[in-house]
Scaffold this motif. Structure first.
Motif, PDB file in Angstrom:
ATOM      1  N   ALA B  40       7.781  47.259 -32.410  1.00 33.67           N
ATOM      2  CA  ALA B  40       8.738  47.561 -31.279  1.00 33.67           C
ATOM      3  C   ALA B  40       8.502  48.712 -30.472  1.00 33.67           C
ATOM      4  CB  ALA B  40      10.082  47.410 -31.864  1.00 33.67           C
ATOM      5  N   ALA B  41       8.095  49.730 -31.052  1.00 27.67           N
ATOM      6  CA  ALA B  41       7.804  50.765 -30.586  1.00 27.67           C
ATOM      7  C   ALA B  41       6.538  50.605 -29.773  1.00 27.67           C
ATOM      8  CB  ALA B  41       7.228  51.930 -31.528  1.00 27.67           C
ATOM      9  N   ILE B  73      25.826  45.734 -24.761  1.00 28.44           N
ATOM     10  CA  ILE B  73      24.439  45.387 -25.447  1.00 28.44           C
ATOM     11  C   ILE B  73      24.649  44.185 -26.576  1.00 28.44           C
ATOM     12  CG2 ILE B  73      22.565  46.332 -26.785  1.00 28.44           C
ATOM     13  CD1 ILE B  73      23.287  47.897 -24.007  1.00 28.44           C
ATOM     14  N   GLY B  74      23.593  43.492 -26.384  1.00 33.31           N
ATOM     15  CA  GLY B  74      23.549  42.500 -27.369  1.00 33.31           C
ATOM     16  C   GLY B  74      24.259  41.067 -26.657  1.00 33.31           C
ATOM     17  N   HIS B  75      24.667  41.383 -25.567  1.00 25.99           N
ATOM     18  CA  HIS B  75      25.699  40.199 -24.680  1.00 25.99           C
ATOM     19  C   HIS B  75      24.758  39.943 -23.474  1.00 25.99           C
ATOM     20  CE1 HIS B  75      28.453  40.036 -27.912  1.00 25.99           C
ATOM     21  NE2 HIS B  75      28.375  41.440 -27.945  1.00 25.99           N
ATOM     22  N   GLY B  76      23.781  40.566 -23.386  1.00 19.79           N
ATOM     23  CA  GLY B  76      23.016  40.300 -22.073  1.00 19.79           C
ATOM     24  C   GLY B  76      23.181  40.965 -20.712  1.00 19.79           C
ATOM     25  N   VAL B  89      15.596  50.950 -28.055  1.00 22.81           N
ATOM     26  CA  VAL B  89      14.806  50.565 -29.266  1.00 22.81           C
ATOM     27  C   VAL B  89      15.291  49.335 -29.694  1.00 22.81           C
ATOM     28  CG1 VAL B  89      14.426  51.246 -31.618  1.00 22.81           C
ATOM     29  CG2 VAL B  89      14.025  52.958 -29.860  1.00 22.81           C
ATOM     30  N   TYR B  90      16.837  49.110 -29.930  1.00 23.54           N
ATOM     31  CA  TYR B  90      17.304  47.745 -30.446  1.00 23.54           C
ATOM     32  C   TYR B  90      16.764  46.642 -29.302  1.00 23.54           C
ATOM     33  CZ  TYR B  90      20.500  44.182 -31.308  1.00 23.54           C
ATOM     34  OH  TYR B  90      21.171  42.845 -31.664  1.00 23.54           O
ATOM     35  N   ILE B  91      16.717  46.760 -28.058  1.00 21.76           N
ATOM     36  CA  ILE B  91      16.273  45.662 -27.249  1.00 21.76           C
ATOM     37  C   ILE B  91      14.819  45.278 -27.333  1.00 21.76           C
ATOM     38  CG2 ILE B  91      15.933  45.026 -24.758  1.00 21.76           C
ATOM     39  CD1 ILE B  91      18.327  46.714 -24.194  1.00 21.76           C
ATOM     40  N   ALA B  92      14.199  46.424 -27.597  1.00 24.30           N
ATOM     41  CA  ALA B  92      12.676  46.258 -27.989  1.00 24.30           C
ATOM     42  C   ALA B  92      12.397  45.443 -29.262  1.00 24.30           C
ATOM     43  CB  ALA B  92      11.856  47.575 -28.182  1.00 24.30           C
ATOM     44  N   ILE B  97      11.435  40.427 -32.838  1.00 22.86           N
ATOM     45  CA  ILE B  97      11.907  39.547 -33.767  1.00 22.86           C
ATOM     46  C   ILE B  97      11.897  38.194 -33.022  1.00 22.86           C
ATOM     47  CG2 ILE B  97      14.135  38.749 -34.874  1.00 22.86           C
ATOM     48  CD1 ILE B  97      14.642  41.789 -35.303  1.00 22.86           C
ATOM     49  N   GLN B  98      12.350  38.213 -31.807  1.00 23.44           N
ATOM     50  CA  GLN B  98      12.360  36.717 -31.385  1.00 23.44           C
ATOM     51  C   GLN B  98      11.070  36.288 -31.117  1.00 23.44           C
ATOM     52  OE1 GLN B  98      14.755  37.587 -28.070  1.00 23.44           O
ATOM     53  NE2 GLN B  98      16.502  36.551 -29.192  1.00 23.44           N
TER      54      GLN B  98
END
Lengths: 203, 203
Positions: B40-41, B73-76, B89-92, B97-98
């Motif tokens: 991710a980083a 966040i997390g809802h686009g 960081v979460y988005i990365a 993960i995807q």
């Protein structure tokens, strides 16, 4: 752990009862569900039909307890004569469940058996849940009622089971920490769920 | 279901990471944990050490979001440039993960992967928990610290993981409904837990 007893708590429409029955059949051990009600009624001398009506309702029981000074049920402090019917039923069922567990390996569905048998080290506690959509469809098909009616029934049963559990235990019904295994029956289907339980029980 | 991906959410000290690694080894599929952080980083160009520090903290992030108008966040709905570091960081990590899931069968521990992959039909979501006493002893032994220190560490980690999950998803972290299987690792031990997961994955 080497379990002797399996307890199954289940959301309405999750098929938990069927899964428990199947697991018991595969393992060749006893299965208890409605049977407990009858046994409990017999022990306490209460009418079986009445027990079935009362046993998952907790309507204003706490208020009644406070009013009658009955104290805290499930923690050993009570005065049996002052207890409302449903609390006497709970106590009778508690005794039956303890007796059944002492008698040997078995599957017990519902009745907060995980809590009642919490002092034993040989109990495998299972929680069966499923998405609401799955359970509503299951109940609609099982009882040949509309989806709307099934939805109401599922909501009502979930609420009353959670309330019953909260009333007689110090646990939240759907808290995974109260179970060794929580399984989504909608994802696996009843047969696979039974197989998972059997395999974990056998170790 | 025929799962391809296994996600594991785990309470601190429950051994969930070890269990995931073991299950992946038995199944011969990839295992991701700290590796995700590095990936991710790399993708986001952030410093790896910094990411590790930030990734499970949500301190005043909601307030920061409100202040910067970053939205949900997390809802686009977000404006990437206005986002605080931990949300970037979460988005990365979400993207990593995807990508990992698209690449083929694997085990992914932590990072709310069950939520991130919720649209896929081939994901087996596991929650590993254990009684606090078990986890505290585990952490005390693992890091050679006192029971008191371990207790504080467990409490802190549990809180931050639950907060992280709540912040980035619309789910409660320890709600069994968010997982196909929730397992008490204290009751079974890590090896048996891995075997249960492997057996369920294979179907």
């Amino acid at each position: 752990m080497t379990p002797q007893i399996i307890t199954i708590a289940r959301e309405y429409g999750s098929g938990g009862r069927l899964i428990g029955r199947r697991a018991a059949a595969i393992l060749g051990i006893d299965f208890y569900d409605a049977e407990i009600i009858r046994l409990a009624a017999k022990e306490s001398g209460l009418d079986a039909e009445f027990v079935e009506e009362e046993e998952e309702s907790t309507t204003s029981s706490l208020l009644y307890n406070l009013a009658t000074g009955a104290g805290v049920i499930g923690h050993g402090i009570y005065s049996a004569q002052n207890l409302p019917l449903q609390d006497r039923v709970y106590i009778a069922q508690q005794q039956v469940i303890q007796k059944i567990a002492n008698d040997g390996p078995c599957v017990i569905v519902g009745r907060a058996a995980n809590y009642i048998l919490r002092e034993r080290q040989d109990v495998l506690n299972i929680f069966i849940h499923a998405r609401k959509k799955y359970r509503v469809e299951e109940i609609a098909a099982r009882h040949r009622i509309s989806v709307e009616e099934a939805e109401k029934a599922v909501q009502k049963k979930d609420r009353s089971r959670a309330a019953h559990h909260r009333h007689y235990t110090d646990q939240e019904w759907a808290d995974p920490h109260n179970y060794h295994l929580a399984i989504d029956s909608g994802a696996f289907g009843p047969d696979d769920c039974a197989d998972i339980i059997v395999s974990v029980y056998r170790g």
